[in-house]
Design an enzyme around this catalytic site. Structure first.
Site, PDB file in Angstrom:
ATOM      1  N   SER A  64      32.956  41.165  14.445  1.00  0.00           N
ATOM      2  CA  SER A  64      33.049  42.234  15.593  1.00  0.00           C
ATOM      3  C   SER A  64      31.568  42.781  15.624  1.00  0.00           C
ATOM      4  O   SER A  64      31.414  43.639  16.695  1.00  0.00           O
ATOM      5  CB  SER A  64      33.911  43.469  14.626  1.00  0.00           C
ATOM      6  OG  SER A  64      35.274  43.122  14.956  1.00  0.00           O
ATOM      7  N   LYS A  67      30.396  43.108  19.245  1.00  0.00           N
ATOM      8  CA  LYS A  67      30.543  44.410  20.043  1.00  0.00           C
ATOM      9  C   LYS A  67      29.538  44.954  20.466  1.00  0.00           C
ATOM     10  O   LYS A  67      29.714  46.010  21.272  1.00  0.00           O
ATOM     11  CB  LYS A  67      31.844  45.233  19.470  1.00  0.00           C
ATOM     12  CG  LYS A  67      33.241  44.768  19.172  1.00  0.00           C
ATOM     13  CD  LYS A  67      34.076  45.670  18.649  1.00  0.00           C
ATOM     14  CE  LYS A  67      35.515  45.293  18.478  1.00  0.00           C
ATOM     15  NZ  LYS A  67      35.930  44.298  17.181  1.00  0.00           N
ATOM     16  N   SER A 128      35.970  49.692  15.776  1.00  0.00           N
ATOM     17  CA  SER A 128      36.038  48.438  16.265  1.00  0.00           C
ATOM     18  C   SER A 128      37.410  47.898  16.832  1.00  0.00           C
ATOM     19  O   SER A 128      37.866  46.914  16.589  1.00  0.00           O
ATOM     20  CB  SER A 128      35.862  47.570  14.918  1.00  0.00           C
ATOM     21  OG  SER A 128      35.562  46.449  15.403  1.00  0.00           O
TER      22      SER A 128
END
Length: 445
Positions: A64, A67, A128
């Site tokens: 993640s 991101k 997230s």
């Protein structure tokens, strides 16, 4: 084998082992901190000076932490007026289905719901949320496939070298239920080097510092009642709280392991850290990244401070001017446009020396600056070289960094035709006179 031969072999073995010991000690001494991760890096943010690094250029799964690029592109689209915070989005089948998988970190979106860009952005940056990230990708680029192209194009534009973005979330493509973006495969996943993760984080904070206002929120409630705790447990009030930490993004998958890109500001110095696939031997994917990040932050704030090595207007004695052609003046003074500051280890300030790197494209083949030009015309950079005994990891951009512009102190107008003509005539007669002197001198030699 006789006793003498056995004794000789035994002594040789002892000497061999003894010889290896200093080598092991030297190797250990060269690593100021031991970080249990596949890759790690520590960077002073304002100059890009790398204070520590290990395996920083290998492209590895980032989960993640991808991101961070999604955040960059969303904030860029906001800044350029292409989308607005109040703009709304209604989930399609893809984003709806992904958002319902709670084990992937999500706020469950309603199929008939309407969500603002701001709500989706906060869900992504704080919790997230993967469905929210895909939704934002569609808002910005029309589809996740188009957004992935933007991710890779932006990575190239920002100077990243080791990267491959394949989706907007950081999930492994196999977790997208066959909906992986066109042009990618089910086996693909986002990969970036530690150096490039730090570079991307640095640019995000530099270009859009407002990211920290959201990334530093420890907990928030989504519009439909879903609690959104921040996975960055180093924020104030959380289990691994560390003074000054205000971002940025965690990541964990089976392939990426326990990973974290962090930033903290303390004593007037901001640093960025990246740990990739951190481990404490327990198999835990959450805690190791914070334990290893703490080591990096402690090392930075206990040993380094940002120092002004040279003030604005600094001139190097042997390079304080450059010659000028076609101008009213025959040379112009040059100097730095602002102070040069670098993170310096305690007691190491005297080991940094400045040098000019003049842009050859600004000068003609004779090394002259052609008039006319204005005051504060940039003609190059001033960088610093380190001459101490500590390991020098260089800068995010390479071996040089912490640089400032070298500019002209004054502007120089172009000389008129009469002045240029007289200079040409003067140069002709000066050359002729020198030729006569040399010839006559030869008669008497």
């Amino acid at each position: 084998m006789n006793q003498k031969r056995i004794l000789a072999v035994f002594m040789a073995a002892i000497l061999f082992v003894s010889a290896l010991a200093p080598m092991k000690q030297a190797a250990a001494a060269s690593d100021p901190i031991s970080i249990n991760a596949k890759a790690s890096i520590l960077v002073e943010a304002s100059s890009g000076k790398i204070l520590y690094g290990n395996n920083i250029d290998e492209s590895l799964p980032i989960a993640s932490m991808a991101k961070i690029m999604t955040e960059y592109l969303v904030l860029e689209a906001i800044d350029e007026g292409k989308i607005t915070w109040e703009q709304t989005y209604t989930p399609n089948d893809y984003t709806y289905s992904i958002s319902q998988i709670r084990e992937l970190s999500n706020v469950p979106l309603r199929r008939d719901g309407s969500y603002t860009v701001k709500e989706l952005y906060e869900a992504m940056a704080i919790y997230s949320a993967n469905g929210a990230a895909i939704a934002l990708a569609e808002v910005v680029a029309g589809s996740e496939a188009n957004f992935v192209k933007k991710m890779n194009d932006k990575a190239k534009e920002l100077g990243l070298k080791e990267y491959d973005f394949v989706n907007a979330t950081g999930l492994e493509n196999k977790d997208l239920n066959g909906n992986h973006p066109e042009g990618t495969t089910e086996d693909d996943e986002n990969k970036v080097s530690a150096r490039d993760m730090a570079k991307l984080a640095s640019r995000l904070i530099q270009d859009y510092p407002e990211i920290l206002e959201t990334a530093s929120i420890p907990r928030k409630t989504f519009k439909e009642g879903t609690e959104m705790p921040n996975y960055n447990w180093m924020l104030k009030g959380l289990i691994y709280e560390y003074e000054g930490v205000d971002g940025l993004k965690t990541g964990s998958t089976n392939s990426a392991g326990s990973s974290f890109t962090a930033t903290a500001e303390k004593n007037g110095m901001r640093v960025i850290t990246v740990v990739m696939d951190a481990s404490d031997g327990s198999g835990d994917l959450k805690s190791p990244r914070f334990k290893e990040t703490k080591k990096l932050l402690d090392f930075a704030f206990n040993n380094y401070s940002v120092e002004e090595l040279y003030p604005a207007g600094h001139q190097l004695k042997d390079q304080s001017s450059v010659p000028v052609v076609s101008g009213k003046e025959k040379e112009v003074q040059i100097q730095t446009d602002k102070p040069l500051k670098v993170a310096v280890k305690n007691g190491e300030k005297e080991n940094y020396k400045a040098k000019y790197v003049i842009d050859k494209k600004k000068l003609n083949e004779n090394g002259e600056l052609t008039a006319p030009f204005k005051e504060k015309e940039a003609v190059g950079k001033m960088v610093v070289d380190y001459s101490g005994e500590e390991k020098d990891y260089g800068f995010l951009s390479g071996e040089t960094g912490g640089e400032v512009n070298v500019i002209t102190k004054e502007g120089v107008e172009k000389a008129n035709w009469f002045v240029l003509t007289m200079r040409g005539i003067g140069g002709f007669f000066a050359g002729l006179w020198n030729s006569v002197v040399q010839t006559v001198g030869g008669w008497f030699s």
